[in-house]
Motif scaffolding. Structure first.
Motif, PDB file in Angstrom:
ATOM      1  N   GLU A  65     -14.202  -6.672   3.352  1.00  0.00           N
ATOM      2  CA  GLU A  65     -13.809  -8.070   3.484  1.00  0.00           C
ATOM      3  C   GLU A  65     -13.078  -8.613   2.252  1.00  0.00           C
ATOM      4  OE1 GLU A  65     -17.239 -10.366   4.508  1.00  0.00           O
ATOM      5  OE2 GLU A  65     -17.490  -9.362   6.427  1.00  0.00           O
ATOM      6  N   HIS A  66     -13.336  -8.057   1.074  1.00  0.00           N
ATOM      7  CA  HIS A  66     -12.807  -8.651  -0.156  1.00  0.00           C
ATOM      8  C   HIS A  66     -11.829  -7.774  -0.926  1.00  0.00           C
ATOM      9  CE1 HIS A  66     -15.416 -12.097   0.240  1.00  0.00           C
ATOM     10  NE2 HIS A  66     -16.414 -11.279   0.490  1.00  0.00           N
ATOM     11  N   ILE A  67     -11.585  -6.573  -0.454  1.00  0.00           N
ATOM     12  CA  ILE A  67     -10.640  -5.674  -1.118  1.00  0.00           C
ATOM     13  C   ILE A  67      -9.583  -5.270  -0.098  1.00  0.00           C
ATOM     14  CG2 ILE A  67     -10.333  -3.465  -2.280  1.00  0.00           C
ATOM     15  CD1 ILE A  67     -13.253  -3.689  -3.221  1.00  0.00           C
ATOM     16  N   ASP A  68      -8.332  -5.393  -0.482  1.00  0.00           N
ATOM     17  CA  ASP A  68      -7.221  -4.986   0.376  1.00  0.00           C
ATOM     18  C   ASP A  68      -6.423  -3.890  -0.306  1.00  0.00           C
ATOM     19  OD1 ASP A  68      -7.117  -6.767   2.757  1.00  0.00           O
ATOM     20  OD2 ASP A  68      -7.022  -8.328   1.228  1.00  0.00           O
ATOM     21  N   LEU A  69      -6.014  -2.906   0.475  1.00  0.00           N
ATOM     22  CA  LEU A  69      -5.057  -1.922  -0.010  1.00  0.00           C
ATOM     23  C   LEU A  69      -3.675  -2.534   0.189  1.00  0.00           C
ATOM     24  CD1 LEU A  69      -6.426   1.350   1.628  1.00  0.00           C
ATOM     25  CD2 LEU A  69      -6.982   0.378  -0.604  1.00  0.00           C
ATOM     26  N   ILE A  70      -2.854  -2.475  -0.822  1.00  0.00           N
ATOM     27  CA  ILE A  70      -1.491  -2.986  -0.718  1.00  0.00           C
ATOM     28  C   ILE A  70      -0.559  -1.788  -0.659  1.00  0.00           C
ATOM     29  CG2 ILE A  70       0.306  -4.348  -1.825  1.00  0.00           C
ATOM     30  CD1 ILE A  70      -1.972  -5.910  -3.189  1.00  0.00           C
ATOM     31  N   LEU A  71       0.077  -1.649   0.470  1.00  0.00           N
ATOM     32  CA  LEU A  71       1.030  -0.567   0.681  1.00  0.00           C
ATOM     33  C   LEU A  71       2.374  -1.178   1.013  1.00  0.00           C
ATOM     34  CD1 LEU A  71      -1.371   1.634   2.808  1.00  0.00           C
ATOM     35  CD2 LEU A  71      -0.673   2.033   0.446  1.00  0.00           C
ATOM     36  N   PRO A  72       3.463  -0.436   0.839  1.00  0.00           N
ATOM     37  CA  PRO A  72       4.783  -1.005   1.130  1.00  0.00           C
ATOM     38  C   PRO A  72       4.852  -1.553   2.561  1.00  0.00           C
ATOM     39  CG  PRO A  72       5.000   1.091   0.002  1.00  0.00           C
ATOM     40  CD  PRO A  72       3.539   0.931   0.345  1.00  0.00           C
ATOM     41  N   VAL A 117       2.592  -1.054  -4.309  1.00  0.00           N
ATOM     42  CA  VAL A 117       1.415  -0.265  -3.961  1.00  0.00           C
ATOM     43  C   VAL A 117       0.318  -0.705  -4.913  1.00  0.00           C
ATOM     44  CG1 VAL A 117       0.413   2.043  -3.876  1.00  0.00           C
ATOM     45  CG2 VAL A 117       2.779   1.714  -3.200  1.00  0.00           C
ATOM     46  N   GLY A 118      -0.866  -0.952  -4.392  1.00  0.00           N
ATOM     47  CA  GLY A 118      -1.948  -1.367  -5.274  1.00  0.00           C
ATOM     48  C   GLY A 118      -3.171  -1.797  -4.500  1.00  0.00           C
ATOM     49  N   ILE A 119      -4.017  -2.536  -5.180  1.00  0.00           N
ATOM     50  CA  ILE A 119      -5.261  -3.043  -4.595  1.00  0.00           C
ATOM     51  C   ILE A 119      -5.367  -4.531  -4.947  1.00  0.00           C
ATOM     52  CG2 ILE A 119      -7.783  -2.915  -4.687  1.00  0.00           C
ATOM     53  CD1 ILE A 119      -7.516   0.034  -5.365  1.00  0.00           C
ATOM     54  N   SER A 120      -5.809  -5.314  -3.985  1.00  0.00           N
ATOM     55  CA  SER A 120      -6.041  -6.733  -4.199  1.00  0.00           C
ATOM     56  C   SER A 120      -7.532  -6.991  -3.996  1.00  0.00           C
ATOM     57  CB  SER A 120      -5.234  -7.552  -3.191  1.00  0.00           C
ATOM     58  OG  SER A 120      -5.619  -8.900  -3.224  1.00  0.00           O
ATOM     59  N   VAL A 121      -8.139  -7.715  -4.951  1.00  0.00           N
ATOM     60  CA  VAL A 121      -9.577  -8.015  -4.882  1.00  0.00           C
ATOM     61  C   VAL A 121      -9.762  -9.523  -4.865  1.00  0.00           C
ATOM     62  CG1 VAL A 121     -11.813  -7.712  -5.990  1.00  0.00           C
ATOM     63  CG2 VAL A 121     -10.093  -5.901  -6.147  1.00  0.00           C
TER      64      VAL A 121
END
Length: 139
Positions: free
Chosen positions: A117-124, A133-137
């Motif tokens: 619920e609180h962490i998203d994978l950031i992909l193109p 590309v990264g992670i959002s918290v």
């Protein structure tokens, strides 16, 4: 589509042209490198985009499925099924982000619920110009 259990519906994304006219003033780098104040500078990263529309396109997609033992209704944050100019359905490049973040990460039963619920994978994807590309918290 392959992850849908039962009979399903997925909202098809249909691109809409902006009412905003194109302008060379919106090109990146328009103020430098000897091209004059009103001239744009060529950039491979932005060669197909003249500025940003003030209202970005909504790429969410309603998705539901009905099976004898379950019903699943949700909104995909990143839609990936597009209708092309010829009317044919196409799986678009947003599928990579959708599969990684929404199918693998958010739907994985082995991931703790708070993390999903609180962490998203950031992909193109189209929302980030296929450049991150990264992670959002969420804090």
């Amino acid at each position: 589509m392959a992850a849908t259990i039962g009979k399903g519906f997925r909202e098809i994304w249909r691109p809409k042209l902006s009412d905003r006219p194109l302008s060379t003033r919106d090109l990146p780098g328009r103020h430098g490198f000897g091209l004059g104040r009103d001239r744009g500078q060529w950039s491979d990263a932005y060669s197909s985009q003249f500025g940003k529309d003030p209202q970005p396109q909504d790429i969410t997609s309603l998705h539901f499925a009905v099976a004898p033992d379950r019903v699943n209704v949700h909104i995909d944050e990143t839609g990936f099924v597009f209708e092309g100019v010829d009317g044919a359905l196409t799986v678009g490049p947003n599928f990579v982000h959708h599969a990684g973040n929404e199918l693998f990460w958010k739907s994985n039963k082995h991931i703790p619920q708070w993390a999903a619920e609180h962490i998203d994978l950031i992909l193109p994807n189209s929302a980030n110009d296929f450049s991150r590309v990264g992670i959002s918290v969420d804090m």
